[in-house]
Design a protein around this motif. Structure first.
Motif, PDB file in Angstrom:
ATOM      1  N   LYS A 266       0.809  -1.223   0.000  1.00 53.98           N
ATOM      2  CA  LYS A 266       0.000   0.000   0.000  1.00 53.98           C
ATOM      3  C   LYS A 266       0.845   1.277   0.000  1.00 53.98           C
ATOM      4  O   LYS A 266       0.428   2.302   0.527  1.00 53.98           O
ATOM      5  CB  LYS A 266      -0.994  -0.002   1.168  1.00 53.98           C
ATOM      6  N   LYS A 267       1.982   1.225  -0.634  1.00 49.74           N
ATOM      7  CA  LYS A 267       2.845   2.405  -0.799  1.00 49.74           C
ATOM      8  C   LYS A 267       2.569   3.014  -2.168  1.00 49.74           C
ATOM      9  O   LYS A 267       3.429   3.037  -3.056  1.00 49.74           O
ATOM     10  CB  LYS A 267       4.312   2.017  -0.650  1.00 49.74           C
ATOM     11  N   LEU A 268       1.356   3.488  -2.349  1.00 54.11           N
ATOM     12  CA  LEU A 268       0.873   3.897  -3.663  1.00 54.11           C
ATOM     13  C   LEU A 268       1.599   5.120  -4.227  1.00 54.11           C
ATOM     14  O   LEU A 268       1.582   5.333  -5.437  1.00 54.11           O
ATOM     15  CB  LEU A 268      -0.638   4.132  -3.619  1.00 54.11           C
ATOM     16  N   ALA A 269       2.242   5.881  -3.391  1.00 52.47           N
ATOM     17  CA  ALA A 269       2.988   7.043  -3.885  1.00 52.47           C
ATOM     18  C   ALA A 269       4.169   6.608  -4.750  1.00 52.47           C
ATOM     19  O   ALA A 269       4.666   7.403  -5.557  1.00 52.47           O
ATOM     20  CB  ALA A 269       3.484   7.890  -2.715  1.00 52.47           C
ATOM     21  N   ASP A 270       4.606   5.352  -4.623  1.00 52.78           N
ATOM     22  CA  ASP A 270       5.740   4.850  -5.401  1.00 52.78           C
ATOM     23  C   ASP A 270       5.319   4.107  -6.666  1.00 52.78           C
ATOM     24  O   ASP A 270       6.180   3.663  -7.429  1.00 52.78           O
ATOM     25  CB  ASP A 270       6.581   3.910  -4.533  1.00 52.78           C
TER      26      ASP A 270
END
Length: 141
Positions: A65-69
């Motif tokens: 859930k590290k959607l910024a990456d």
């Protein structure tokens, strides 16, 4: 009194528009800088290996859930795939170009859902990318 309120509203709208434009410009610059960093190997096998590596990292980012990456990996896959049509046999080129176009569209979709922090949408786009990459794997052999 009405004039001062209208001026205040206008000033706020202008500030918001300018601030949004700056943020969008920064995001485009960041995406362009990442594209410049993606080194495309000289062979089909090298490109596919690099795509698989980025795809695995993209799946890990989405899962955690590290959607910024997400956009980093999605655009790296797009940039790597763009190198394939020039390296495949002539009889495979049209199909590979179609898959590369689909990958570019999915990279944009992944970027959007990732930037929107939309986990379900990002997972859905990743599944679509999985299918396109499986088809691409068969096309380049």
């Amino acid at each position: 009194m009405k004039t001062s309120k209208l001026l205040a509203i206008g000033a706020c709208a202008a500030f918001a528009f300018t601030n949004t434009s700056v943020l969008l410009a920064d995001e485009k610059k960041e995406h362009a800088e990442h594209a410049e960093k993606t080194a495309v190997p000289d062979t089909v096998d090298g490109i596919m290996a690099a795509i698989h590596k980025e795809h695995g990292e993209l799946a890990d980012v989405v899962k955690s859930k590290k959607l910024a990456d997400v956009h980093h990996h999605a655009f790296a896959i797009r940039d790597l795939a763009n190198g394939l049509p020039a390296k495949v046999a002539a009889d495979k080129k049209a199909r590979v170009e179609g898959s590369v176009k689909n990958i570019a569209k999915l990279a944009e979709d992944l970027d959007k859902t990732g930037d929107d922090n939309n986990q379900a949408g990002t997972e859905s786009n990743l599944k679509k990318l999985d299918g396109v990459l499986m088809a691409l794997e068969k096309q380049v052999k």
